[in-house]
Scaffold this active site. Structure first.
Site, short mmCIF file in Angstrom:
data_model
loop_
_atom_site.label_atom_id
_atom_site.label_comp_id
_atom_site.label_asym_id
_atom_site.label_seq_id
_atom_site.Cartn_x
_atom_site.Cartn_y
_atom_site.Cartn_z
N ASP A 22 -2.92 1.63 -13.97
CA ASP A 22 -2.94 1.52 -12.51
C ASP A 22 -3.09 0.08 -12.01
O ASP A 22 -3.66 -0.16 -10.95
CB ASP A 22 -4.07 2.38 -11.89
CG ASP A 22 -4.02 3.81 -12.38
OD1 ASP A 22 -2.90 4.34 -12.47
OD2 ASP A 22 -5.08 4.38 -12.67
N LYS A 25 1.82 -2.00 -12.32
CA LYS A 25 2.93 -2.38 -13.19
C LYS A 25 4.28 -1.99 -12.60
O LYS A 25 5.26 -2.71 -12.75
CB LYS A 25 2.79 -1.71 -14.57
CG LYS A 25 1.61 -2.18 -15.35
CD LYS A 25 1.53 -1.51 -16.71
CE LYS A 25 1.21 -0.03 -16.68
NZ LYS A 25 -0.10 0.32 -16.18
N ALA A 48 1.87 8.99 -17.03
CA ALA A 48 2.09 7.75 -16.27
C ALA A 48 2.64 8.08 -14.88
O ALA A 48 3.23 9.13 -14.66
CB ALA A 48 3.10 6.88 -17.00
N HIS A 50 4.56 5.54 -12.21
CA HIS A 50 4.93 4.20 -11.75
C HIS A 50 5.54 4.29 -10.35
O HIS A 50 6.57 4.89 -10.15
CB HIS A 50 5.90 3.55 -12.75
CG HIS A 50 5.22 3.18 -14.03
ND1 HIS A 50 5.88 2.76 -15.14
CD2 HIS A 50 3.91 3.16 -14.34
CE1 HIS A 50 5.00 2.51 -16.10
NE2 HIS A 50 3.79 2.76 -15.63
N THR A 51 4.81 3.68 -9.40
CA THR A 51 5.25 3.76 -8.01
C THR A 51 6.13 2.56 -7.69
O THR A 51 5.72 1.42 -7.88
CB THR A 51 4.01 3.75 -7.08
OG1 THR A 51 3.10 4.73 -7.57
CG2 THR A 51 4.39 4.07 -5.65
N GLN A 274 0.10 3.21 -18.88
CA GLN A 274 -1.37 3.14 -19.08
C GLN A 274 -1.77 1.67 -19.28
O GLN A 274 -1.12 0.80 -18.73
CB GLN A 274 -1.82 4.03 -20.25
CG GLN A 274 -1.74 5.53 -19.95
CD GLN A 274 -0.38 6.12 -20.22
OE1 GLN A 274 0.23 5.87 -21.24
NE2 GLN A 274 0.11 6.95 -19.32
N GLY A 351 -3.54 12.52 -8.36
CA GLY A 351 -4.13 12.49 -7.02
C GLY A 351 -5.63 12.17 -7.05
O GLY A 351 -6.30 12.20 -6.02
N ARG A 352 -6.18 11.87 -8.24
CA ARG A 352 -7.62 11.59 -8.32
C ARG A 352 -7.94 10.20 -7.77
O ARG A 352 -7.16 9.27 -7.94
CB ARG A 352 -8.09 11.64 -9.78
CG ARG A 352 -7.99 13.00 -10.39
CD ARG A 352 -8.43 12.97 -11.85
NE ARG A 352 -7.53 12.18 -12.67
CZ ARG A 352 -7.72 11.94 -13.96
NH1 ARG A 352 -8.78 12.41 -14.56
NH2 ARG A 352 -6.85 11.23 -14.65
N ARG A 354 -9.62 6.60 -7.70
CA ARG A 354 -9.99 5.68 -8.77
C ARG A 354 -11.27 4.94 -8.40
O ARG A 354 -11.41 4.50 -7.26
CB ARG A 354 -8.90 4.64 -8.99
CG ARG A 354 -7.58 5.25 -9.37
CD ARG A 354 -6.49 4.19 -9.37
NE ARG A 354 -5.19 4.81 -9.54
CZ ARG A 354 -4.07 4.40 -8.94
NH1 ARG A 354 -4.09 3.35 -8.13
NH2 ARG A 354 -2.95 5.02 -9.15
N LYS A 380 -2.12 -6.98 -5.72
CA LYS A 380 -3.07 -6.54 -4.69
C LYS A 380 -4.06 -7.63 -4.25
O LYS A 380 -5.22 -7.33 -3.95
CB LYS A 380 -3.80 -5.29 -5.16
CG LYS A 380 -2.87 -4.07 -5.23
CD LYS A 380 -3.64 -2.81 -5.40
CE LYS A 380 -2.82 -1.59 -5.02
NZ LYS A 380 -3.53 -0.33 -5.19
N LEU A 381 -3.60 -8.87 -4.26
CA LEU A 381 -4.46 -9.95 -3.79
C LEU A 381 -4.88 -9.68 -2.34
O LEU A 381 -6.01 -9.95 -1.94
CB LEU A 381 -3.72 -11.29 -3.88
CG LEU A 381 -4.56 -12.50 -3.51
CD1 LEU A 381 -5.59 -12.79 -4.58
CD2 LEU A 381 -3.70 -13.74 -3.29
N GLY A 464 1.26 -7.10 -1.22
CA GLY A 464 1.64 -5.93 -0.41
C GLY A 464 2.51 -5.01 -1.23
O GLY A 464 2.97 -5.36 -2.31
P1 IMP Z 1 -4.22 11.52 -21.08
O1 IMP Z 1 -3.35 10.33 -21.31
O2 IMP Z 1 -3.69 12.46 -20.05
O3 IMP Z 1 -4.58 12.20 -22.37
O4 IMP Z 1 -5.61 10.97 -20.47
C1 IMP Z 1 -6.50 10.16 -21.24
C2 IMP Z 1 -7.17 9.11 -20.37
O5 IMP Z 1 -6.18 8.17 -19.93
C3 IMP Z 1 -7.80 9.64 -19.07
O6 IMP Z 1 -8.95 8.87 -18.79
C4 IMP Z 1 -6.74 9.40 -18.03
O7 IMP Z 1 -7.29 9.27 -16.74
C5 IMP Z 1 -6.16 8.09 -18.52
N1 IMP Z 1 -4.77 7.88 -18.11
C6 IMP Z 1 -3.64 8.39 -18.66
N2 IMP Z 1 -2.56 7.95 -18.03
C7 IMP Z 1 -2.98 7.12 -17.07
C8 IMP Z 1 -2.30 6.31 -16.11
O8 IMP Z 1 -1.07 6.26 -16.02
N3 IMP Z 1 -3.10 5.58 -15.28
C9 IMP Z 1 -4.46 5.58 -15.40
N4 IMP Z 1 -5.11 6.31 -16.28
C10 IMP Z 1 -4.39 7.07 -17.11
#
Ligand code: IMP
Length: 475
Positions: A22, A25, A48, A50-51, A274, A351-352, A354, A380-381, A464
């Site tokens: 996050d 990238k 993943a 990617h926005t 990731q 949707g969690r 951070r 994100k400066l 931005g």
């Molecule tokens: P998993 O990859 O779904 O098995 O999740 C393992 C850990 O990696 C968890 O803490 C997820 O929140 C984190 N995670 C997996 N993919 C992402 C991502 O794209 N961004 C941020 N955290 C991620």
């Protein structure tokens, strides 16, 4: 003898997340894709998100490399774990936006392993067991995309690769799915998942139940509450056969394809997903993902060796983490809340929300070392624009002494004391700057501080969401 390796040294890039993902990238992958011919995903899957914002429209890509938006050739490498259903959905969404996905612009490695609904089920069951046996803190907080279980099947040598999907006859495929079902059945028994529990998730109205339902939506088409595994094996088989038809034209020996293209002088961009601290080997184990986002993963997960000239680390101006695990620079206060709100820090896949904290420079240095990062993209400066003071963690102290090595256990990481350098904020809007000199003096000071601390140039600065909100300091 003729040097046959010289073609390997020309403008290949990798975009890597130094932290827990996050970092933003997507925006740089999007920007840099334009300078390359082929974009390669080498690990991960639908976890993943990617926005990529184009003309104010948000595109969220989970498995397909971002090069698809620019008409580039895209490769899903052997190190990836695509989910057939979600991949089909992603293709459909792109098609609706006028981006046509064909076997000419998307290649799927024949050696990539496919996620089945049993992996999704195992992801849930394994989390429940961790929570029950070791408490809430032991939960990984996975994205519930079946990533861990699919890589587990891969390592156990019982996975289904795309080539197997194409070549296995129906009865062999049926047997393999049955094997997955038996594994899932064991996990359900061990997690003590009862039909009543499942019923609450499927039909309950509480926010928790709704959230759980959203997380397991990928399993729903196969749901059979009466069955031992809650999934209908026949339907799973049917879907795998449909994926065989659907994806057969896309499945290739992508390692060979990439080698051929490199020889023709094509430039590759490896799109990391990731981040380094989520790396299975080098991250904050066990709260990690099950693949290698670090640079070695790019080679293993694509089957090509090239000299990667631009090794770009995407550093957010502050640090975030989602899911479980220790976070040394966490700001459990109004500053953290402010960063979360202004930075819209919410997961693209789950949707969690951070958690937010000050930039963890010590962890950043670790990632620079792991990946040989030689260019920094700072994102994100602008989110720091209103802060009167900005802190950067420059060292970890353990038992009264600063340490050099990044802790290998979370127990130790939980005991470190982050030491901060405090810089004055700039309290001015940076979102309109397009040249470094247009940034307020204190913002430039912040960037220069990072360059000196990391001994690495900050080449790009993002201020931005929009594509053009980037300062590129040199070509
Ligand atoms: P998993 O990859 O779904 O098995 O999740 C393992 C850990 O990696 C968890 O803490 C997820 O929140 C984190 N995670 C997996 N993919 C992402 C991502 O794209 N961004 C941020 N955290 C991620």
């Amino acid at each position: 003898m003729k040097d046959t390796t010289s073609f390997r040294h020309s403008g290949h890039s990798i975009v890597i997340g130094p932290f827990w993902g996050d970092e933003g990238k997507g925006k740089f992958v999007d920007k840099l894709a334009q300078k390359h011919d082929i974009v390669v995903r080498y690990q991960g899957g639908g976890n993943a998100g990617h926005t990529v914002v184009v003309n104010g429209q948000e595109n969220i890509l989970h498995m397909i490399p971002s090069g698809i938006i620019h008409g580039k050739v895209n490769v899903i490498g052997n190190g990836c774990v695509p989910n057939g259903d979600r991949l089909a959905e992603e293709v459909e969404e792109l098609t609706q936006r006028g981006i046509v996905v064909t076997p000419e612009n998307l290649y799927i490695s024949e050696r990539a392993h496919i996620v089945t609904p049993y992996s999704l089920l195992l992801d849930v069951a394994e989390e429940l067991v961790r929570k029950r046996d070791e408490g809430k803190k032991a939960e990984i907080g996975t994205t519930m995309q079946g990533i861990g279980p699919t890589y587990t099947f891969k390592a156990a040598r019982i996975g289904i690769r795309f080539i197997d999907l194409l070549e296995m006859d129906k009865s062999a495929l049926e047997k393999r799915i049955h094997l997955f079902a038996r594994k899932a059945e064991g996990a359900i028994l061990s997690a003590e998942i009862t039909p009543e529990y499942v019923d609450k998730i499927i039909n309950g109205d509480s926010p928790e139940q709704q959230k759980a339902r959203h997380m397991i939506r990928g399993m729903m088409p196969y749901w059979n509450p009466q069955g031992k595994t809650f999934l209908d094996e026949a339907k799973v088989l049917e879907s795998m056969l449909a994926h065989r038809e659907r994806f057969a034209p896309f499945v290739k020996d992508t390692s060979y394809f990439l080698a051929e293209q490199v020889e023709k002088g094509k430039r590759l961009m490896f799109e990391g997903a990731q981040g380094s601290l989520l790396d299975l080997d080098h991250g904050t184990y066990p709260h990690v993902t099950s693949s290698n986002p670090t640079i070695g993963g790019a080679y293993t997960g694509s089957g090509i060796y090239v000299d990667i000239e631009h090794r770009i680390g995407v550093f957010k101006a502050y640090t975030t983490r989602v899911g479980g695990g220790v976070f040394p620079t966490l700001l459990d206060d109004d500053v953290g809340k402010g960063l979360q709100e202004r930075g819209a820090e919410k997961g693209a896949t789950t949707g969690r929300k951070r958690d937010c904290g000050w930039l963890d420079g010590f962890a950043g240095k670790y990632a620079i070392r792991l990946n040989g990062i030689n260019e920094i993209a700072l994102t994100k400066l602008d989110i720091l624009d209103s802060e009167p003071k900005i802190k950067i963690c420059v060292a970890y102290e353990l038992d009264g002494k600063t340490i050099n090595s990044f802790p290998a256990t979370e127990q130790t990481l939980a005991r470190v004391k982050p030491l901060y350098e405090t810089l004055p904020g700039w309290q001015k809007d940076t979102s309109h700057a397009r040249e470094f000199e247009e940034l307020p003096a204190n913002a430039r000071n912040f960037v220069t501080f990072l360059e000196n601390y990391f001994k690495t140039h900050v080449k790009y600065i993002s201020i931005g969401k929009e594509r053009d909100q980037v300062i590129t300091r040199w070509k």
